[in-house]
Write a protein that holds these residues in place. Sequence first.
Motif, PDB file in Angstrom:
ATOM      1  N   ALA A 147      52.506  29.847  11.840  1.00  0.00           N
ATOM      2  CA  ALA A 147      53.640  28.931  11.654  1.00  0.00           C
ATOM      3  C   ALA A 147      53.194  27.479  11.801  1.00  0.00           C
ATOM      4  O   ALA A 147      53.649  26.603  11.062  1.00  0.00           O
ATOM      5  CB  ALA A 147      54.740  29.256  12.656  1.00  0.00           C
ATOM      6  N   GLN A 148      52.300  27.228  12.730  1.00  0.00           N
ATOM      7  CA  GLN A 148      51.819  25.869  12.984  1.00  0.00           C
ATOM      8  C   GLN A 148      50.986  25.345  11.813  1.00  0.00           C
ATOM      9  O   GLN A 148      51.058  24.174  11.473  1.00  0.00           O
ATOM     10  CB  GLN A 148      50.987  25.862  14.257  1.00  0.00           C
ATOM     11  N   THR A 149      50.205  26.230  11.186  1.00  0.00           N
ATOM     12  CA  THR A 149      49.297  25.792  10.128  1.00  0.00           C
ATOM     13  C   THR A 149      49.848  26.048   8.733  1.00  0.00           C
ATOM     14  O   THR A 149      49.269  25.596   7.752  1.00  0.00           O
ATOM     15  CB  THR A 149      47.944  26.524  10.249  1.00  0.00           C
ATOM     16  N   GLY A 150      50.936  26.802   8.637  1.00  0.00           N
ATOM     17  CA  GLY A 150      51.505  27.118   7.328  1.00  0.00           C
ATOM     18  C   GLY A 150      50.781  28.246   6.626  1.00  0.00           C
ATOM     19  O   GLY A 150      50.939  28.429   5.422  1.00  0.00           O
ATOM     20  N   ALA A 151      49.994  29.018   7.356  1.00  0.00           N
ATOM     21  CA  ALA A 151      49.258  30.135   6.761  1.00  0.00           C
ATOM     22  C   ALA A 151      50.212  31.291   6.496  1.00  0.00           C
ATOM     23  O   ALA A 151      51.137  31.537   7.263  1.00  0.00           O
ATOM     24  CB  ALA A 151      48.141  30.588   7.691  1.00  0.00           C
ATOM     25  N   ALA A 152      49.974  31.987   5.406  1.00  0.00           N
ATOM     26  CA  ALA A 152      50.832  33.120   5.049  1.00  0.00           C
ATOM     27  C   ALA A 152      50.397  34.366   5.813  1.00  0.00           C
ATOM     28  O   ALA A 152      49.205  34.602   6.009  1.00  0.00           O
ATOM     29  CB  ALA A 152      50.744  33.375   3.563  1.00  0.00           C
ATOM     30  N   LEU A 153      51.381  35.139   6.248  1.00  0.00           N
ATOM     31  CA  LEU A 153      51.125  36.413   6.922  1.00  0.00           C
ATOM     32  C   LEU A 153      51.805  37.520   6.142  1.00  0.00           C
ATOM     33  O   LEU A 153      52.962  37.402   5.786  1.00  0.00           O
ATOM     34  CB  LEU A 153      51.686  36.414   8.341  1.00  0.00           C
ATOM     35  N   LEU A 183      48.685  39.168  21.281  1.00  0.00           N
ATOM     36  CA  LEU A 183      47.843  38.716  20.182  1.00  0.00           C
ATOM     37  C   LEU A 183      48.687  38.492  18.928  1.00  0.00           C
ATOM     38  O   LEU A 183      48.524  37.479  18.242  1.00  0.00           O
ATOM     39  CB  LEU A 183      46.730  39.733  19.910  1.00  0.00           C
ATOM     40  N   GLU A 184      49.599  39.417  18.633  1.00  0.00           N
ATOM     41  CA  GLU A 184      50.492  39.252  17.480  1.00  0.00           C
ATOM     42  C   GLU A 184      51.329  37.985  17.620  1.00  0.00           C
ATOM     43  O   GLU A 184      51.511  37.239  16.657  1.00  0.00           O
ATOM     44  CB  GLU A 184      51.402  40.465  17.321  1.00  0.00           C
ATOM     45  N   ARG A 185      51.833  37.729  18.810  1.00  0.00           N
ATOM     46  CA  ARG A 185      52.623  36.525  19.067  1.00  0.00           C
ATOM     47  C   ARG A 185      51.793  35.273  18.815  1.00  0.00           C
ATOM     48  O   ARG A 185      52.236  34.344  18.146  1.00  0.00           O
ATOM     49  CB  ARG A 185      53.112  36.540  20.517  1.00  0.00           C
ATOM     50  N   ASP A 186      50.560  35.249  19.322  1.00  0.00           N
ATOM     51  CA  ASP A 186      49.695  34.089  19.148  1.00  0.00           C
ATOM     52  C   ASP A 186      49.362  33.863  17.672  1.00  0.00           C
ATOM     53  O   ASP A 186      49.303  32.723  17.206  1.00  0.00           O
ATOM     54  CB  ASP A 186      48.412  34.251  19.957  1.00  0.00           C
ATOM     55  N   ILE A 187      49.149  34.942  16.934  1.00  0.00           N
ATOM     56  CA  ILE A 187      48.837  34.836  15.508  1.00  0.00           C
ATOM     57  C   ILE A 187      50.039  34.292  14.752  1.00  0.00           C
ATOM     58  O   ILE A 187      49.906  33.426  13.891  1.00  0.00           O
ATOM     59  CB  ILE A 187      48.380  36.194  14.946  1.00  0.00           C
ATOM     60  N   ARG A 188      51.247  34.787  15.064  1.00  0.00           N
ATOM     61  CA  ARG A 188      52.463  34.281  14.419  1.00  0.00           C
ATOM     62  C   ARG A 188      52.640  32.784  14.684  1.00  0.00           C
ATOM     63  O   ARG A 188      52.976  32.019  13.781  1.00  0.00           O
ATOM     64  CB  ARG A 188      53.700  35.039  14.908  1.00  0.00           C
ATOM     65  N   ARG A 189      52.413  32.361  15.913  1.00  0.00           N
ATOM     66  CA  ARG A 189      52.553  30.942  16.271  1.00  0.00           C
ATOM     67  C   ARG A 189      51.535  30.085  15.525  1.00  0.00           C
ATOM     68  O   ARG A 189      51.864  29.009  15.024  1.00  0.00           O
ATOM     69  CB  ARG A 189      52.379  30.748  17.766  1.00  0.00           C
ATOM     70  N   LEU A 190      50.297  30.543  15.457  1.00  0.00           N
ATOM     71  CA  LEU A 190      49.260  29.787  14.757  1.00  0.00           C
ATOM     72  C   LEU A 190      49.565  29.719  13.267  1.00  0.00           C
ATOM     73  O   LEU A 190      49.405  28.663  12.649  1.00  0.00           O
ATOM     74  CB  LEU A 190      47.885  30.413  14.994  1.00  0.00           C
TER      75      LEU A 190
END
Length: 75
Positions: free
Chosen positions: A67-73, A58-65
């Motif tokens: 990065a793809q959308t430019g959302a800050a984490l 889940l963490e991996r999928d969130i990081r990928r999303l």
Amino acid sequence: MSERYSTCRETNALVRRLVRQAWTYRRGSKHGKLSPPGCGLFVTIPGTPGDFRSVRNLERDIRRLAAQTGAALAW
């Protein structure tokens, strides 16, 4: 008491942190959907973890999303 997103304690904590960062959580019949701010893409949140790798996946999928959308984490 805050909303319960999953039966997994680690998944709950992760989703709760992201919701505080303006991510959107929508409940489905079996799985929830977590979306970054201002985007229609989503990550599926399991209601029950399938195995010991579910939180890492889940963490991996969130990081990928993010990065793809430019959302800050902010972990």
